[in-house]
Design a protein around this motif. Structure first.
Motif, PDB file in Angstrom:
ATOM      1  N   THR A   1      53.405 -43.783  59.504  1.00 20.77           N
ATOM      2  CA  THR A   1      53.702 -42.480  60.104  1.00 20.77           C
ATOM      3  C   THR A   1      52.695 -42.041  61.162  1.00 20.77           C
ATOM      4  N   ALA A   2      51.616 -42.799  61.347  1.00 18.21           N
ATOM      5  CA  ALA A   2      50.691 -42.476  62.435  1.00 18.21           C
ATOM      6  C   ALA A   2      51.350 -42.677  63.794  1.00 18.21           C
ATOM      7  N   SER A   3      52.325 -43.594  63.870  1.00 17.44           N
ATOM      8  CA  SER A   3      53.108 -43.764  65.093  1.00 17.44           C
ATOM      9  C   SER A   3      54.164 -42.668  65.144  1.00 17.44           C
ATOM     10  N   ARG A   4      54.083 -41.820  66.164  1.00 17.56           N
ATOM     11  CA  ARG A   4      55.013 -40.703  66.269  1.00 17.56           C
ATOM     12  C   ARG A   4      55.091 -40.223  67.707  1.00 17.56           C
ATOM     13  N   ILE A   5      56.125 -39.446  68.009  1.00 16.95           N
ATOM     14  CA  ILE A   5      56.333 -38.915  69.350  1.00 16.95           C
ATOM     15  C   ILE A   5      56.518 -37.403  69.260  1.00 16.95           C
ATOM     16  N   TYR A   6      55.821 -36.697  70.149  1.00 15.95           N
ATOM     17  CA  TYR A   6      55.938 -35.245  70.263  1.00 15.95           C
ATOM     18  C   TYR A   6      56.595 -34.896  71.599  1.00 15.95           C
ATOM     19  N   ARG A   7      57.198 -33.722  71.661  1.00 14.13           N
ATOM     20  CA  ARG A   7      57.833 -33.245  72.890  1.00 14.13           C
ATOM     21  C   ARG A   7      57.493 -31.770  73.112  1.00 14.13           C
ATOM     22  N   THR A   8      57.204 -31.429  74.368  1.00 15.25           N
ATOM     23  CA  THR A   8      57.014 -30.026  74.736  1.00 15.25           C
ATOM     24  C   THR A   8      57.883 -29.697  75.940  1.00 15.25           C
ATOM     25  N   SER A   9      58.378 -28.467  75.998  1.00 18.58           N
ATOM     26  CA  SER A   9      59.155 -27.983  77.140  1.00 18.58           C
ATOM     27  C   SER A   9      58.544 -26.707  77.713  1.00 18.58           C
ATOM     28  N   ASN A  10      57.327 -26.378  77.258  1.00 15.10           N
ATOM     29  CA  ASN A  10      56.676 -25.156  77.742  1.00 15.10           C
ATOM     30  C   ASN A  10      55.203 -25.394  78.095  1.00 15.10           C
ATOM     31  N   GLY A  11      54.931 -26.564  78.651  1.00 13.32           N
ATOM     32  CA  GLY A  11      53.582 -26.858  79.112  1.00 13.32           C
ATOM     33  C   GLY A  11      52.566 -27.081  78.029  1.00 13.32           C
TER      34      GLY A  11
END
Length: 354
Positions: free
Chosen positions: A114-124
């Motif tokens: 679970t250390a491999s993961r992806i995050y996403r932001t749409s507000n900087g």
């Protein structure tokens, strides 16, 4: 996302244009002046973290990520950096960041399970959403890349059961799906290097490439957005801590590869390669100043590219056939119209200026 936007008057790479093959017929004094002009203008993000994740949107906006959960964004050409890291991320290794603008970015953390993961932001970076978490005990994700537009992209893991594992998004990183692997060539004891976010790159609208090292040093390629893959040997020798680390394609045909042996940072013989047919075959490139982890083409300067590694930086003016060493060492590099950005140890970010 690796792309170029507009011509920027600010911080133009006049030195690189002067040093391009088209300008090489000028006076020797002019050539000497151009050589002296190559230098990184360095800033710091306010942390000692190693910054291997880098994405430059243009000459003013860039994102970098670090080995202790740090993420920073600049919107003024690197003069100031804002800490925009996800909460409670200090134990994560952020090795790749892909941005479409000052507000939208994807962030890849590497590691087992679970250390491999992806995050996403749409507000900087004010808030982040976790959009992928790896639950396969054998997977270890290394790199991520998006196609133009920022909606479709891939991320790659080291081989699982002797085949590279690839996930794909078609909605800008909101969701990810593991792709079938029946048309992925078997690995030969190789793996990817999460050293600069460029062991996986894209070009055009359907093509992508994966670099490998270890027991074999090869470059995998797809022409259908990851549904099927083929593979070719790189001329960069394999090693326990070596092989092909970073890739860059300026078109779907013309590409560069750099690497070497991480444990021999100043050995640059046979550490570069180039292709003119989309990666079907690779040719031995010029000698580099040492091991190099990242490379990128300079927009608007035919044949010019910059490579970086821990022991220094290099420039080519002839598409990778010869290289000249200059300046400080960094982990990652990306060039957009008007400026090249780099990032590396001790929270350093560089901009290549005249």
């Amino acid at each position: 996302m690796r792309r170029t936007l507009g011509t920027l008057a600010l911080a133009s790479l006049v030195s690189l244009v002067l040093a391009s093959p088209m300008a090489a017929h000028g006076s020797s004094a002019r050539s000497s002046q151009a050589r002296k002009a190559l230098a990184w203008h360095q800033t710091r993000v306010g942390s000692d973290q190693e910054l291997r994740g880098l994405d430059a949107v243009n000459g003013r906006v860039a994102w970098v990520s670090g080995d202790e959960g740090g993420v920073w964004r600049s919107t003024d050409g690197g003069r100031h950096w804002k800490d925009v890291a996800p909460p409670h991320s200090s134990k994560l290794l952020f090795r790749d960041v892909e941005a479409t603008d000052r507000r939208h970015a994807l962030l890849l953390a590497i590691g087992t399970r679970t250390a491999s993961r992806i995050y996403r932001t749409s507000n900087g970076g004010r808030t982040w959403t976790t959009t992928f978490v790896n639950h396969n005990k054998l997977a270890f994700y290394d790199c991520m890349a998006m196609w133009p537009g920022g909606r479709v992209g891939l991320a790659v893991s080291d081989p699982v059961h002797n085949k590279f594992r690839v996930i794909r998004t078609t909605d800008g990183g909101r969701t990810w799906k593991v792709l079938p692997r029946r048309r992925m060539p078997r690995a030969k004891g190789e793996f990817g290097f999460a050293a600069s976010g460029t062991c996986l790159v894209t070009a055009g609208h359907r093509r992508a490439w994966i670099a490998s090292g270890g027991a074999a040093s090869r470059v995998f390629r797809t022409t259908d957005r990851g549904r099927s893959w083929s593979v070719a040997d790189s001329t960069i020798p394999p090693a326990k801590a070596g092989g092909t680390f970073g890739l860059s394609f300026k078109t779907t045909s013309h590409g560069l590869a750099v690497g070497g042996d991480y444990t021999k940072p100043r050995k640059g013989a046979h550490a570069s390669a180039y292709t003119t047919n989309g990666g079907r075959t690779w040719h031995n490139g010029g000698r580099l100043g040492g091991y190099r982890s990242g490379v990128d083409w300079v927009p608007g300067a035919p044949g010019v590219a910059i490579a970086v590694g821990t022991s220094g930086s290099d420039i080519t003016k002839d598409g990778g056939r010869t290289w000249r060493t200059f300046g400080q060492g960094y982990d990652s590099v990306q060039c957009v119209h008007g400026v090249c950005w780099s990032s590396g140890s001790h929270g350093r970010v560089g901009r290549l200026l005249r």
